[in-house]
Design an enzyme around this catalytic site. Structure first.
Site, PDB file in Angstrom:
ATOM      1  N   GLN A  10      -4.738  47.137  32.408  1.00  0.00           N
ATOM      2  CA  GLN A  10      -4.382  48.099  33.457  1.00  0.00           C
ATOM      3  C   GLN A  10      -4.622  49.572  33.138  1.00  0.00           C
ATOM      4  O   GLN A  10      -5.149  50.313  33.973  1.00  0.00           O
ATOM      5  CB  GLN A  10      -2.905  47.920  33.852  1.00  0.00           C
ATOM      6  CG  GLN A  10      -2.522  48.779  35.031  1.00  0.00           C
ATOM      7  CD  GLN A  10      -1.091  48.654  35.500  1.00  0.00           C
ATOM      8  OE1 GLN A  10      -0.620  49.504  36.226  1.00  0.00           O
ATOM      9  NE2 GLN A  10      -0.370  47.615  35.111  1.00  0.00           N
ATOM     10  N   GLU A  64       2.930  47.763  28.906  1.00  0.00           N
ATOM     11  CA  GLU A  64       3.707  48.645  29.786  1.00  0.00           C
ATOM     12  C   GLU A  64       5.172  48.846  29.361  1.00  0.00           C
ATOM     13  O   GLU A  64       5.622  49.956  29.130  1.00  0.00           O
ATOM     14  CB  GLU A  64       3.660  48.062  31.212  1.00  0.00           C
ATOM     15  CG  GLU A  64       4.563  48.742  32.217  1.00  0.00           C
ATOM     16  CD  GLU A  64       4.115  50.150  32.554  1.00  0.00           C
ATOM     17  OE1 GLU A  64       2.927  50.347  32.820  1.00  0.00           O
ATOM     18  OE2 GLU A  64       4.975  51.056  32.556  1.00  0.00           O
ATOM     19  N   ASP A 105       1.194  52.237  31.864  1.00  0.00           N
ATOM     20  CA  ASP A 105      -0.212  51.873  32.045  1.00  0.00           C
ATOM     21  C   ASP A 105      -0.921  52.834  33.005  1.00  0.00           C
ATOM     22  O   ASP A 105      -1.796  53.597  32.614  1.00  0.00           O
ATOM     23  CB  ASP A 105      -0.310  50.447  32.608  1.00  0.00           C
ATOM     24  CG  ASP A 105      -0.105  49.398  31.526  1.00  0.00           C
ATOM     25  OD1 ASP A 105      -0.245  49.724  30.349  1.00  0.00           O
ATOM     26  OD2 ASP A 105       0.186  48.245  31.879  1.00  0.00           O
ATOM     27  N   GLY A 128      17.383  66.671  39.628  1.00  0.00           N
ATOM     28  CA  GLY A 128      17.176  68.118  39.750  1.00  0.00           C
ATOM     29  C   GLY A 128      18.442  68.932  39.804  1.00  0.00           C
ATOM     30  O   GLY A 128      18.394  70.140  40.009  1.00  0.00           O
ATOM     31  N   GLY A 129      19.602  68.278  39.657  1.00  0.00           N
ATOM     32  CA  GLY A 129      20.848  69.046  39.627  1.00  0.00           C
ATOM     33  C   GLY A 129      21.583  69.050  40.954  1.00  0.00           C
ATOM     34  O   GLY A 129      22.733  69.460  41.015  1.00  0.00           O
TER      35      GLY A 129
END
Ligand code: COA
Length: 415
Positions: free
Chosen positions: A17, A139, A168, A247-248
């Site tokens: 892959q 993976e 991958d 992100g908070g």
């Protein structure tokens, strides 16, 4: 129409892959990708997870569009001669074999440079130099070693791998950028160079917010994590944070109408500080706008469970698309949880070429993803993946082999 990478010739030694993702992307941008496969066998994925007996699997077809296939054994004498000609002919060589496989074939980086000093030689490996440099890596190993698994999943539960193939396909994307960057540098220097991407490094690059949080821990608890509001102390390492937003801004996955019978009747919902008043109006709690117990992000932190339970009482009265239609105009960030069935049937994704139907001589019609990167002057058409060795004679004659040479290579089992 000329494509962005028209004229660039790629010697594609990739399999499975990670490497094929990279070369498929370059092929979509117009590069001529020559996939070299072992005679009679080919890329192992051709026969993995087979759904149509006798046909190439979807695993293979969905990673190898727009390429040509040549069968060649560079370990045979004639095969090595032909492989040398292919190195002279191409601009880029890409491989993701286990460490040392190309050297064992007799084609080290030093040898490749002797044959073609303009060659860009790009590799994916599991790890960079160090203790694990010789390991074979798949993976999920990369997700575990790159910091993704330890930070994915629910607090108090086992580490979790993600469905997104960040080890991958993610590393394949990184490698593609490395290759086009090296091609650009070659326009000034005239020289090739080595491009290497380790899957562990690629995963970590995508998990950098968790390395950010690891360092923030030194300054105290991560206040935006749900566990802080729940009074659960932090340990030494960035914890798993369930569906908290990275992100908070507090965010959760919430039930929508129909959740009892539909496993994907859910929405993501972010109580973004800037639109808190809109959130209060939508969920029928206008009094929370000015209430000192709820009015600021800080005072809401210990109350997030209660707040999201109240939001969920509202989302459960709407389906996931209605939630989107109501919240979007009010700038409240929400996202319906789309199933693969819904994505496969989405007409707008078909229109943009992000989901494409392809016809294949062995398996008939199937769906695949198209190029997610859209260039206005270099549109990508998805062309079916090649059959094993479909272009062997065509490619060998392009590099100057006569029909007698080709017959001799066949007799020697080199192709
Ligand atoms: N003709 C003859 N032999 C060929 C050939 C060809 N056209 N193409 C490959 N081979 C041989 C190689 O020479 C090598 O033989 P050797 O080990 O005797 O030297 C062998 O086939 C390929 O070996 P390997 O890469 O070890 O395959 P594998 O199936 O055992 O391992 C991976 C698969 C993915 C684990 C391994 O390739 C790897 O770690 N790759 C780097 C990381 C990576 O990309 N992982 C993710 C894959 S999605």
């Amino acid at each position: 129409m000329e494509k962005a990478l028209s004229g660039v010739k790629i010697l594609d030694m990739t399999h499975v892959q990670s490497g094929p993702t990279c070369t498929q992307l370059l092929a979509w941008f117009g590069a001529d990708v020559i996939k070299v496969e072992r005679p009679g066998v080919g890329d192992a994925t051709r026969k993995q997870l087979v759904d149509v007996p006798g046909a190439d699997s979807l695993y293979f077809t969905m990673l190898n569009h727009n390429k040509r296939s040549v069968t060649l054994n560079p370990k045979s004498e004639k095969g090595a001669e032909i492989f040398t000609k292919l190195i002279e002919h191409c601009d880029v060589m890409v491989e993701n074999f286990a460490p040392g496989a190309l050297d064992r074939m007799g084609f080290s980086w030093e040898r490749i440079q002797e044959i073609n000093p303009r060659m860009i030689y790009a590799s994916v490996k599991g790890f960079g130099p160090g203790a694990y440099a010789d390991c074979k890596v798949y993976e999920n190993v990369a997700q575990c070693a790159g910091g993704s698994a330890s930070t994915t999943g629910h607090l108090g539960d086992v580490p979790m791998v993600t469905a997104a193939q960040i080890g991958d396909s993610g590393t394949g994307l990184h490698l593609a950028l490395g290759i086009v960057t090296a091609l650009f540098q070659r326009t000034h220097t005239g020289k090739g160079q080595r491009v290497e991407c380790a899957m562990q490094d690629g995963v970590l690059n995508l998990c950098r917010v968790k390395l950010r949080d690891q360092q923030r821990l030194a300054a105290g608890p991560l206040k935006e994590y749900s566990q802080h509001g729940q009074g659960i102390p932090f340990g030494e390492a960035t914890p798993r944070a369930g569906n908290d937003s990275g992100g908070g801004q507090p965010g959760r996955i919430l039930k929508c109408k129909g959740w009892e019978n539909d496993p994907n009747a859910y929405t993501y919902f972010i109580t973004q500080a800037a639109v808190w008043k809109n959130v209060c109006d939508v969920i029928g709690k206008p009094e929370w706008k000015e209430d000192p117990e709820y009015a600021t992000p800080e005072v809401r932190l210990p109350r997030l469970d209660e707040i999201f339970e109240t939001v969920e009482e509202w989302t459960m009265t709407k389906d996931k698309f209605e939630v989107m239609e109501i919240c979007n105009p009010l700038n409240i960030p929400v996202g319906p949880i789309l199933s693969m069935k819904e994505i496969a049937e989405d007409p707008s994704l078909r229109e943009t070429g992000t989901v494409v139907e392809v016809d294949h001589p062995e398996r008939g019609k199937y769906l695949t993803v198209g190029n997610p990167i859209k260039l206005s002057d270099s549109p990508s058409d998805v062309v079916r993946s090649p059959l094993l060795g479909e272009h062997t004679e065509q490619i060998l004659s392009e590099i100057g082999l006569s029909s007698e040479d080709i017959a001799a290579a066949r007799d020697d089992s080199a192709i």
